[in-house]
Design a protein around this motif. Structure first.
Motif, PDB file in Angstrom:
ATOM      1  N   VAL A  13      49.378  33.367  44.076  1.00 56.11           N
ATOM      2  CA  VAL A  13      49.259  34.952  43.927  1.00 56.11           C
ATOM      3  C   VAL A  13      50.513  34.724  44.591  1.00 56.11           C
ATOM      4  CG1 VAL A  13      48.618  36.037  46.280  1.00 56.11           C
ATOM      5  CG2 VAL A  13      46.163  34.388  45.009  1.00 56.11           C
ATOM      6  N   GLY A  14      51.386  34.653  45.176  1.00 57.41           N
ATOM      7  CA  GLY A  14      52.757  34.237  46.361  1.00 57.41           C
ATOM      8  C   GLY A  14      53.500  34.750  44.934  1.00 57.41           C
ATOM      9  N   TRP A  15      53.147  33.963  43.727  1.00 54.94           N
ATOM     10  CA  TRP A  15      54.236  34.351  42.856  1.00 54.94           C
ATOM     11  C   TRP A  15      54.074  35.468  42.176  1.00 54.94           C
ATOM     12  CZ3 TRP A  15      52.148  33.646  37.838  1.00 54.94           C
ATOM     13  CH2 TRP A  15      52.937  33.863  36.313  1.00 54.94           C
ATOM     14  N   LEU A  16      53.152  36.169  42.243  1.00 53.00           N
ATOM     15  CA  LEU A  16      52.489  37.424  41.400  1.00 53.00           C
ATOM     16  C   LEU A  16      52.616  38.421  42.135  1.00 53.00           C
ATOM     17  CD1 LEU A  16      48.759  36.417  39.917  1.00 53.00           C
ATOM     18  CD2 LEU A  16      50.900  37.041  38.522  1.00 53.00           C
ATOM     19  N   SER A  23      50.582  46.764  45.474  1.00 52.62           N
ATOM     20  CA  SER A  23      50.217  47.813  45.719  1.00 52.62           C
ATOM     21  C   SER A  23      48.841  47.325  45.209  1.00 52.62           C
ATOM     22  CB  SER A  23      51.438  48.375  44.457  1.00 52.62           C
ATOM     23  OG  SER A  23      50.721  47.716  43.389  1.00 52.62           O
ATOM     24  N   GLU A  24      48.858  48.717  45.357  1.00 54.94           N
ATOM     25  CA  GLU A  24      47.186  48.868  44.930  1.00 54.94           C
ATOM     26  C   GLU A  24      46.802  48.749  42.942  1.00 54.94           C
ATOM     27  OE1 GLU A  24      43.439  49.408  46.082  1.00 54.94           O
ATOM     28  OE2 GLU A  24      44.734  49.310  46.846  1.00 54.94           O
ATOM     29  N   GLN A  25      47.908  49.518  42.881  1.00 53.36           N
ATOM     30  CA  GLN A  25      47.623  49.429  41.462  1.00 53.36           C
ATOM     31  C   GLN A  25      47.922  47.631  41.066  1.00 53.36           C
ATOM     32  OE1 GLN A  25      51.179  50.983  39.078  1.00 53.36           O
ATOM     33  NE2 GLN A  25      50.329  49.755  37.348  1.00 53.36           N
ATOM     34  N   GLU A  26      48.547  46.554  41.685  1.00 54.58           N
ATOM     35  CA  GLU A  26      48.639  45.279  41.054  1.00 54.58           C
ATOM     36  C   GLU A  26      46.861  45.061  41.794  1.00 54.58           C
ATOM     37  OE1 GLU A  26      49.653  41.670  39.838  1.00 54.58           O
ATOM     38  OE2 GLU A  26      50.324  43.583  39.432  1.00 54.58           O
ATOM     39  N   ARG A  27      46.392  45.205  42.936  1.00 56.31           N
ATOM     40  CA  ARG A  27      44.938  44.643  42.633  1.00 56.31           C
ATOM     41  C   ARG A  27      43.677  45.262  41.705  1.00 56.31           C
ATOM     42  NH1 ARG A  27      43.050  44.965  48.863  1.00 56.31           N
ATOM     43  NH2 ARG A  27      42.221  46.938  47.873  1.00 56.31           N
ATOM     44  N   ALA A  28      44.318  46.286  41.384  1.00 58.90           N
ATOM     45  CA  ALA A  28      43.149  46.660  40.192  1.00 58.90           C
ATOM     46  C   ALA A  28      43.775  45.750  39.157  1.00 58.90           C
ATOM     47  CB  ALA A  28      43.666  48.057  39.928  1.00 58.90           C
ATOM     48  N   MET A  29      45.297  44.941  38.518  1.00 60.92           N
ATOM     49  CA  MET A  29      45.496  44.904  37.335  1.00 60.92           C
ATOM     50  C   MET A  29      44.982  43.407  37.674  1.00 60.92           C
ATOM     51  SD  MET A  29      46.582  46.667  35.208  1.00 60.92           S
ATOM     52  CE  MET A  29      47.197  46.252  34.510  1.00 60.92           C
ATOM     53  N   ARG A  30      44.847  42.462  39.136  1.00 63.39           N
ATOM     54  CA  ARG A  30      44.110  41.851  38.438  1.00 63.39           C
ATOM     55  C   ARG A  30      42.584  41.878  38.509  1.00 63.39           C
ATOM     56  NH1 ARG A  30      47.924  39.131  43.809  1.00 63.39           N
ATOM     57  NH2 ARG A  30      49.932  39.660  43.078  1.00 63.39           N
ATOM     58  N   ALA A  75      40.325  34.584  38.835  1.00 63.59           N
ATOM     59  CA  ALA A  75      38.655  35.800  39.954  1.00 63.59           C
ATOM     60  C   ALA A  75      39.089  35.047  40.800  1.00 63.59           C
ATOM     61  CB  ALA A  75      36.904  35.164  40.358  1.00 63.59           C
ATOM     62  N   ALA A  76      40.281  33.642  41.450  1.00 70.03           N
ATOM     63  CA  ALA A  76      40.158  32.741  42.622  1.00 70.03           C
ATOM     64  C   ALA A  76      41.482  33.590  42.954  1.00 70.03           C
ATOM     65  CB  ALA A  76      40.265  31.547  42.512  1.00 70.03           C
ATOM     66  N   VAL A  77      42.633  34.270  42.504  1.00 68.73           N
ATOM     67  CA  VAL A  77      43.554  34.755  42.551  1.00 68.73           C
ATOM     68  C   VAL A  77      43.262  36.337  42.711  1.00 68.73           C
ATOM     69  CG1 VAL A  77      45.500  35.917  41.308  1.00 68.73           C
ATOM     70  CG2 VAL A  77      45.138  33.252  40.931  1.00 68.73           C
ATOM     71  N   ALA A  78      42.202  37.214  42.276  1.00 69.50           N
ATOM     72  CA  ALA A  78      41.814  38.531  42.274  1.00 69.50           C
ATOM     73  C   ALA A  78      41.556  38.349  44.385  1.00 69.50           C
ATOM     74  CB  ALA A  78      40.641  38.986  41.556  1.00 69.50           C
ATOM     75  N   LEU A  79      40.239  37.309  43.899  1.00 70.33           N
ATOM     76  CA  LEU A  79      39.825  37.653  45.435  1.00 70.33           C
ATOM     77  C   LEU A  79      40.498  36.706  47.002  1.00 70.33           C
ATOM     78  CD1 LEU A  79      37.438  36.415  46.946  1.00 70.33           C
ATOM     79  CD2 LEU A  79      36.922  34.346  46.507  1.00 70.33           C
ATOM     80  N   HIS A  80      41.621  35.903  46.320  1.00 70.48           N
ATOM     81  CA  HIS A  80      43.118  36.044  46.954  1.00 70.48           C
ATOM     82  C   HIS A  80      43.654  37.566  47.769  1.00 70.48           C
ATOM     83  CE1 HIS A  80      46.234  34.414  50.037  1.00 70.48           C
ATOM     84  NE2 HIS A  80      45.307  33.502  49.674  1.00 70.48           N
ATOM     85  N   SER A  81      43.023  38.545  46.773  1.00 70.00           N
ATOM     86  CA  SER A  81      43.981  39.689  47.110  1.00 70.00           C
ATOM     87  C   SER A  81      43.403  41.105  47.696  1.00 70.00           C
ATOM     88  CB  SER A  81      44.417  41.008  45.856  1.00 70.00           C
ATOM     89  OG  SER A  81      45.374  39.822  45.456  1.00 70.00           O
ATOM     90  N   PHE A  82      41.946  40.556  47.827  1.00 68.73           N
ATOM     91  CA  PHE A  82      40.617  41.284  48.685  1.00 68.73           C
ATOM     92  C   PHE A  82      40.556  40.226  50.270  1.00 68.73           C
ATOM     93  CE2 PHE A  82      40.909  42.522  44.443  1.00 68.73           C
ATOM     94  CZ  PHE A  82      40.132  43.892  44.672  1.00 68.73           C
ATOM     95  N   THR A  83      40.431  39.740  50.758  1.00 66.63           N
ATOM     96  CA  THR A  83      41.272  38.734  51.310  1.00 66.63           C
ATOM     97  C   THR A  83      41.815  37.582  52.388  1.00 66.63           C
ATOM     98  OG1 THR A  83      38.794  37.881  52.857  1.00 66.63           O
ATOM     99  CG2 THR A  83      39.078  37.002  50.672  1.00 66.63           C
ATOM    100  N   ASP A  84      41.616  37.728  53.365  1.00 63.68           N
ATOM    101  CA  ASP A  84      42.689  37.143  54.005  1.00 63.68           C
ATOM    102  C   ASP A  84      42.113  35.032  53.943  1.00 63.68           C
ATOM    103  OD1 ASP A  84      44.234  38.573  54.334  1.00 63.68           O
ATOM    104  OD2 ASP A  84      43.984  39.013  57.229  1.00 63.68           O
TER     105      ASP A  84
END
Length: 107
Positions: A13-16, A23-30, A75-84
């Protein structure tokens, strides 16, 4: 997932985040990437069972398993983008699913 696996997901996630931003667009792309990976599972399964007569059998069960792993990681990477706390979020969800799905001991 183990704590070490979540640490690896955190590094991914840090690398990405560094490469693409947060941005919100990046979260959507994930999320879109997750859909792409799920499609690759389907493609591998179709190839495993030879559903396309023009192509025949083109994949193995190992190919399907490999694609499923890509889905899990994505999915785990995307999940990380929606919760701490992705590990805690997943653990709580798994408990909820288990509680409603698995038989309980009756005394």
């Amino acid at each position: 997932m183990t704590p070490d696996q979540w640490a690896t997901i955190g590094r991914l996630v840090g690398w990405l985040d560094t490469a693409n931003g947060t941005s919100e667009q990046e979260r959507a792309m994930r999320l879109i990437k997750l859909t792409e990976e799920a499609g690759e599972v389907s493609q591998a399964y179709v190839g495993m069972v030879g559903q396309n007569p023009r192509k025949g059998v083109t994949h193995t069960a190992a190919d399907v398993a490999d694609e499923l792993c890509d889905v899990i990681v994505t999915a785990a990477v995307a999940l990380h983008s929606f919760t701490d706390d992705p590990a805690g979020t997943l653990a709580a969800k798994l408990e909820t699913i288990a509680a409603r799905s698995l038989p309980t001991a009756r005394t």
